[in-house]
Every structure is written in structure tokens, then in C-alpha cells.
Design a protein around this motif. Structure first.
Motif, mmCIF file in Angstrom:
data_model
loop_
_atom_site.group_PDB
_atom_site.id
_atom_site.type_symbol
_atom_site.label_atom_id
_atom_site.label_comp_id
_atom_site.label_asym_id
_atom_site.label_seq_id
_atom_site.Cartn_x
_atom_site.Cartn_y
_atom_site.Cartn_z
ATOM 1 N N GLU A 39 49.986 38.951 38.220
ATOM 2 C CA GLU A 39 48.906 38.319 37.475
ATOM 3 C C GLU A 39 48.371 37.132 38.265
ATOM 4 N N ALA A 40 47.083 36.888 38.109
ATOM 5 C CA ALA A 40 46.443 35.779 38.809
ATOM 6 C C ALA A 40 45.553 35.024 37.844
ATOM 7 N N GLN A 41 45.404 33.743 38.107
ATOM 8 C CA GLN A 41 44.554 32.879 37.280
ATOM 9 C C GLN A 41 43.564 32.156 38.180
ATOM 10 N N LEU A 42 42.315 32.254 37.817
ATOM 11 C CA LEU A 42 41.243 31.623 38.581
ATOM 12 C C LEU A 42 40.596 30.544 37.726
ATOM 13 N N ASP A 43 40.569 29.320 38.248
ATOM 14 C CA ASP A 43 39.910 28.197 37.580
ATOM 15 C C ASP A 43 38.561 27.966 38.244
ATOM 16 N N VAL A 44 37.508 28.095 37.454
ATOM 17 C CA VAL A 44 36.155 27.994 37.985
ATOM 18 C C VAL A 44 35.429 26.841 37.290
ATOM 19 N N VAL A 45 34.713 26.051 38.074
ATOM 20 C CA VAL A 45 33.911 24.961 37.520
ATOM 21 C C VAL A 45 32.574 25.531 37.049
ATOM 22 N N PRO A 46 32.204 25.331 35.797
ATOM 23 C CA PRO A 46 30.929 25.876 35.299
ATOM 24 C C PRO A 46 29.735 25.309 36.064
ATOM 25 N N ASP A 47 28.680 26.106 36.148
ATOM 26 C CA ASP A 47 27.452 25.655 36.796
ATOM 27 C C ASP A 47 26.239 25.845 35.879
ATOM 28 N N ARG A 48 26.503 26.145 34.606
ATOM 29 C CA ARG A 48 25.423 26.344 33.639
ATOM 30 C C ARG A 48 25.908 25.904 32.257
ATOM 31 N N ALA A 49 24.963 25.432 31.447
ATOM 32 C CA ALA A 49 25.312 25.016 30.088
ATOM 33 C C ALA A 49 24.207 25.429 29.132
ATOM 34 N N THR A 50 24.571 25.571 27.864
ATOM 35 C CA THR A 50 23.613 25.868 26.802
ATOM 36 C C THR A 50 23.812 24.856 25.678
ATOM 37 N N LEU A 51 22.743 24.174 25.327
ATOM 38 C CA LEU A 51 22.765 23.209 24.228
ATOM 39 C C LEU A 51 22.303 23.900 22.954
ATOM 40 N N SER A 52 23.017 23.677 21.874
ATOM 41 C CA SER A 52 22.647 24.245 20.578
ATOM 42 C C SER A 52 22.295 23.108 19.623
ATOM 43 N N ALA A 53 21.117 23.197 19.020
ATOM 44 C CA ALA A 53 20.649 22.163 18.097
ATOM 45 C C ALA A 53 19.930 22.825 16.927
ATOM 46 N N ARG A 54 19.761 22.047 15.850
ATOM 47 C CA ARG A 54 19.081 22.576 14.662
ATOM 48 C C ARG A 54 18.160 21.522 14.064
ATOM 49 N N LEU A 55 17.046 22.013 13.534
ATOM 50 C CA LEU A 55 16.133 21.212 12.721
ATOM 51 C C LEU A 55 16.110 21.795 11.322
ATOM 52 N N ALA A 182 44.685 39.033 41.994
ATOM 53 C CA ALA A 182 45.834 39.736 41.415
ATOM 54 C C ALA A 182 46.313 40.862 42.327
ATOM 55 N N LEU A 183 45.387 41.602 42.927
ATOM 56 C CA LEU A 183 45.770 42.683 43.842
ATOM 57 C C LEU A 183 46.439 42.134 45.092
ATOM 58 N N GLU A 184 45.918 41.057 45.638
ATOM 59 C CA GLU A 184 46.534 40.450 46.820
ATOM 60 C C GLU A 184 47.931 39.924 46.502
ATOM 61 N N LYS A 185 48.085 39.387 45.319
ATOM 62 C CA LYS A 185 49.404 38.909 44.918
ATOM 63 C C LYS A 185 50.385 40.071 44.783
ATOM 64 N N ALA A 186 49.906 41.195 44.240
ATOM 65 C CA ALA A 186 50.764 42.374 44.121
ATOM 66 C C ALA A 186 51.183 42.882 45.499
ATOM 67 N N ARG A 187 50.252 42.920 46.445
ATOM 68 C CA ARG A 187 50.586 43.373 47.793
ATOM 69 C C ARG A 187 51.580 42.429 48.465
ATOM 70 N N HIS A 188 51.389 41.132 48.275
ATOM 71 C CA HIS A 188 52.321 40.158 48.857
ATOM 72 C C HIS A 188 53.729 40.347 48.293
ATOM 73 N N LYS A 189 53.838 40.559 46.986
ATOM 74 C CA LYS A 189 55.149 40.770 46.387
ATOM 75 C C LYS A 189 55.797 42.048 46.906
ATOM 76 N N ALA A 190 55.000 43.111 47.037
ATOM 77 C CA ALA A 190 55.551 44.377 47.517
ATOM 78 C C ALA A 190 56.043 44.251 48.961
ATOM 79 N N GLU A 191 55.267 43.599 49.820
ATOM 80 C CA GLU A 191 55.683 43.420 51.216
ATOM 81 C C GLU A 191 56.926 42.554 51.308
#
Length: 254
Positions: A39-55, A182-191
Motif C-alpha cells: 500500500e502507498a499513500q500520496l500527500d498532495v497539496v491542493p491547487d484549486r478551491a471552491t467557495l460555497s455561499a448563499r443569499l 504502490a506497484l513500485e513498493k510491491a516490486r521492492h518488497k518482492a526483490e
């Protein structure tokens, strides 16, 4: 006495009869395998936002009855809401929001029931009013402009700033990267396992996902301080976490 050509033919057929079952038996034997999950975890910094407002606008609260809301009062509330919505759109465009980045939702009309002020020991009377509401969403591709746009929404008199949803412009690239990790991690473990056990890896036999990359935009609720700020509050998007998992099997060559 059997002639030589015939004797050679019979001998060849006998050898084939003996060798073929042995070959088939060997082919039926399962190859030893090395199974790996990763398993692999990727932390990504957002580059877009959406503001929600109501009248919203409300009609005057009147005594509850089975009759519908006064059409004139409802029309007046709706007209006032549309005027405010037009002013809001103009303010956002002046702040640099492109027309395609601004989404105005459908008009929502719903009744509200509120208790009337109590008079002495009398039971409180139930009043009814109608709320006319319209939601807005603003997409922000440059997060540095976020405080300015929040100020524009506040100055335009929105009734509610609901949340900021942080997102990625290219979701596919991020989920693909998590899967590759995740695939690269699996290959590293197998090797590593093969090298430690002094065996050789053969071709890949099976590949499957144990956890598909799941992408969820990051939501940040607006606090009261943020809604009343004048650009002094910092809005940190944090990171978006994408997880992926795979299961891979290699044949083992002795």
C-alpha cells in the motif's frame, strides 16, 4: 526378425509414449510463487478551491394558516434576492472571477415556522414565513486570490459562507501516481524477499488492486472569525491524502 526401419519406428513411438506423460505431469505441476501486497499513500497539496455561499430573503412572519404565502410578499422577497444576486455577481467579476468560474444555483423556496413572542402566560403562537434562497459557488484556480474573494463575498452581504472545498486540477495524474507508488513498493518488497531467500523472480503471474485510489476533496468549514475577517486570516489548504493498494504474484525460478 523385425526389419530395422520398423524396429526404429517402434522404438521411437515407445520413447514418445514414455516421455509425453512425463512432460505433461511436469507441466501440470504448479510453479512456486511469491505473493506480495503493498500500500502507498500520496500527500498532495491542493491547487484549486471552491467557495460555497448563499443569499436569502424572507417574507414577513405571519400567523400560521393553511393558506399559501402572500404572493405579493413572496414576489417582493424574490425580486430583492435577485437584485442582491446581481450585485454579488458584479462584485465577483470586478474581483477577477471569470464567468465560467461562477455558478449560481437554482432558486429554493421553503417555509419556515417560528414561535411568536409570548405575552404573559399565553401560549406562544406559531408564525410562518417563506425563505427564498439561492446558492453560489466560486471556483478559484489561484489560491493566493482566496482571501480577496472571501472579502468580496463578505462585502457583497452574503448570508452564509458555508465552506471551502480544496481540490486538484488534475485528479487523474495524482491517482495514477499513487497507484505507481504502490506497484513500485510491491516490486521492492518482492526483490528484497527473493534476495534474502536466495531465489530468483520469474515473470509476474497475477496483479490486482486491493485498494483503488480514492480521491476526496478536502473540506474546510468557515468559522465565524473567518466570515467576519478582512483578509487577516490565513487559509492553509493542507494536503489531500490518496491511498492505493495492490497485490502482485511472481513465479519463482529455481
Amino acid at each position: 526378425m523385425i526389419p530395422t526401419p520398423l524396429r526404429s519406428l517402434l522404438l521411437g513411438g515407445l520413447l514418445a509414449a514414455v516421455t509425453l506423460p512425463a512432460m505433461l505431469a511436469q507441466a501440470d505441476q504448479p510453479h512456486a510463487r511469491l505473493d506480495v501486497q503493498a500500500e502507498a499513500q500520496l500527500d498532495v497539496v491542493p491547487d484549486r478551491a471552491t467557495l460555497s455561499a448563499r443569499l436569502w430573503e424572507r417574507t414577513p412572519a405571519l400567523a400560521y394558516s393553511d393558506e399559501q404565502t402572500d404572493p405579493d410578499a413572496l414576489r417582493q422577497a424574490r425580486d430583492q434576492l435577485e437584485q442582491r444576486a446581481t450585485a454579488l455577481i458584479q462584485a465577483l467579476e470586478e474581483a477577477g472571477v471569470a464567468r465560467d468560474d461562477l455558478s449560481a444555483g437554482s432558486l429554493n423556496v421553503q417555509p419556515e415556522y417560528v414561535p411568536a413572542p409570548r405575552r404573559g402566560d399565553e401560549e406562544s403562537e406559531l408564525l410562518m414565513r417563506t425563505r427564498v434562497e439561492r446558492p453560489f459557488q466560486v471556483r478559484v484556480d489561484d489560491l493566493e486570490r482566496l482571501p480577496r474573494l472571501l472579502d468580496a463575498l463578505t462585502a457583497a452581504g452574503v448570508n452564509a459562507l458555508d465552506a471551502i472545498s480544496y481540490d486538484l486540477a488534475d485528479r487523474t495524474a495524482a491517482t495514477d501516481e499513487a497507484l505507481v507508488m504502490a506497484l513500485e513498493k510491491a516490486r521492492h518488497k518482492a526483490e528484497l524477499m527473493a534476495r534474502t531467500l536466495n531465489v530468483s523472480l520469474g515473470p509476474v503471474a497475477t496483479i490486482s488492486e486491493t485498494r483503488s485510489p480514492v480521491y476526496m476533496p478536502r473540506m474546510m468549514a468557515m468559522s465565524a472569525d473567518a466570515r467576519e475577517s478582512t483578509g487577516q486570516v490565513e487559509y492553509r489548504p493542507g494536503t489531500i491524502v490518496i491511498e492505493a493498494g495492490v497485490s502482485v504474484s511472481w513465479e519463482i525460478e529455481n
